[in-house]
Motif scaffolding. Structure first.
Motif, PDB file in Angstrom:
ATOM      1  N   LYS A   1       6.679  -5.711   5.553  1.00 50.04           N
ATOM      2  CA  LYS A   1       5.808  -5.070   4.585  1.00 50.04           C
ATOM      3  C   LYS A   1       4.601  -6.276   4.209  1.00 50.04           C
ATOM      4  O   LYS A   1       4.719  -7.437   4.779  1.00 50.04           O
ATOM      5  CB  LYS A   1       6.391  -4.660   3.205  1.00 50.04           C
ATOM      6  CG  LYS A   1       7.385  -3.800   3.168  1.00 50.04           C
ATOM      7  CD  LYS A   1       8.174  -3.485   2.031  1.00 50.04           C
ATOM      8  CE  LYS A   1       9.079  -2.176   2.055  1.00 50.04           C
ATOM      9  NZ  LYS A   1       9.665  -2.149   0.700  1.00 50.04           N
ATOM     10  N   ARG A   2       3.423  -5.815   3.807  1.00 51.44           N
ATOM     11  CA  ARG A   2       2.482  -6.584   3.505  1.00 51.44           C
ATOM     12  C   ARG A   2       2.867  -8.005   3.019  1.00 51.44           C
ATOM     13  O   ARG A   2       2.763  -8.966   3.246  1.00 51.44           O
ATOM     14  CB  ARG A   2       1.166  -5.995   2.853  1.00 51.44           C
ATOM     15  CG  ARG A   2       0.033  -6.727   2.789  1.00 51.44           C
ATOM     16  CD  ARG A   2      -1.044  -5.895   2.173  1.00 51.44           C
ATOM     17  NE  ARG A   2      -1.428  -5.101   3.042  1.00 51.44           N
ATOM     18  CZ  ARG A   2      -1.198  -3.524   2.842  1.00 51.44           C
ATOM     19  NH1 ARG A   2      -0.833  -2.921   1.613  1.00 51.44           N
ATOM     20  NH2 ARG A   2      -1.820  -2.738   3.789  1.00 51.44           N
ATOM     21  N   GLU A   3       3.558  -7.965   1.851  1.00 51.78           N
ATOM     22  CA  GLU A   3       4.220  -9.060   0.930  1.00 51.78           C
ATOM     23  C   GLU A   3       5.113 -10.072   1.770  1.00 51.78           C
ATOM     24  O   GLU A   3       5.120 -11.200   1.670  1.00 51.78           O
ATOM     25  CB  GLU A   3       4.772  -8.727  -0.491  1.00 51.78           C
ATOM     26  CG  GLU A   3       3.832  -7.994  -1.199  1.00 51.78           C
ATOM     27  CD  GLU A   3       3.449  -6.415  -1.122  1.00 51.78           C
ATOM     28  OE1 GLU A   3       4.316  -5.933  -0.266  1.00 51.78           O
ATOM     29  OE2 GLU A   3       2.689  -5.683  -1.411  1.00 51.78           O
ATOM     30  N   GLU A   4       5.978  -9.242   2.532  1.00 48.55           N
ATOM     31  CA  GLU A   4       6.772 -10.056   3.357  1.00 48.55           C
ATOM     32  C   GLU A   4       6.134 -10.926   4.225  1.00 48.55           C
ATOM     33  O   GLU A   4       6.555 -11.841   4.926  1.00 48.55           O
ATOM     34  CB  GLU A   4       7.782  -9.199   4.108  1.00 48.55           C
ATOM     35  CG  GLU A   4       8.700  -8.359   3.181  1.00 48.55           C
ATOM     36  CD  GLU A   4       9.553  -7.270   3.748  1.00 48.55           C
ATOM     37  OE1 GLU A   4      10.328  -6.779   2.952  1.00 48.55           O
ATOM     38  OE2 GLU A   4       9.040  -6.832   4.942  1.00 48.55           O
ATOM     39  N   ARG A   5       4.906 -10.475   5.072  1.00 50.94           N
ATOM     40  CA  ARG A   5       4.168 -11.057   6.142  1.00 50.94           C
ATOM     41  C   ARG A   5       3.531 -12.231   5.212  1.00 50.94           C
ATOM     42  O   ARG A   5       3.283 -13.256   5.694  1.00 50.94           O
ATOM     43  CB  ARG A   5       3.123 -10.325   6.679  1.00 50.94           C
ATOM     44  CG  ARG A   5       4.023  -9.140   7.605  1.00 50.94           C
ATOM     45  CD  ARG A   5       3.235  -8.342   8.546  1.00 50.94           C
ATOM     46  NE  ARG A   5       1.927  -7.983   7.797  1.00 50.94           N
ATOM     47  CZ  ARG A   5       1.650  -6.766   7.105  1.00 50.94           C
ATOM     48  NH1 ARG A   5       2.662  -5.860   7.263  1.00 50.94           N
ATOM     49  NH2 ARG A   5       0.560  -6.124   6.746  1.00 50.94           N
TER      50      ARG A   5
END
Length: 82
Positions: free
Chosen positions: A33-37
């Motif tokens: 997910k965006r936040e994980e990246r």
């Protein structure tokens, strides 16, 4: 009493260089997910390990959906990690 296990190596970044967002905001290459990246470098190894496991599950689900033609409605197996 809990004994903390030391990590000798960092958890490898699962990026495979595709870096393209799908309609749900997940990377089509690594399934993060965006936040994980975005926060990968600041996360501890336990959280990174959870993300890698979640990505493996997401990838399998995407492959199964591709075979069946089902709509992509990802729900993380552990909920949001953030």
């Amino acid at each position: 009493m809990s004994v903390e296990q030391f990590e000798f190596f960092d958890i490898a970044n699962p990026c495979i260089g595709v870096c393209e967002n799908g309609p749900n905001g997940m990377c089509k290459g690594c399934f993060r997910k965006r936040e994980e990246r975005q926060y990968w470098n600041s996360l501890n190894n336990d959280v990174k390990r959870q993300i890698v496991q979640a990505c493996q599950i997401r990838k399998r689900r995407a492959q199964q959906k591709g075979k069946t033609g089902a709509e992509d409605t990802d729900q993380s197996p552990q909920g949001d990690l953030f």
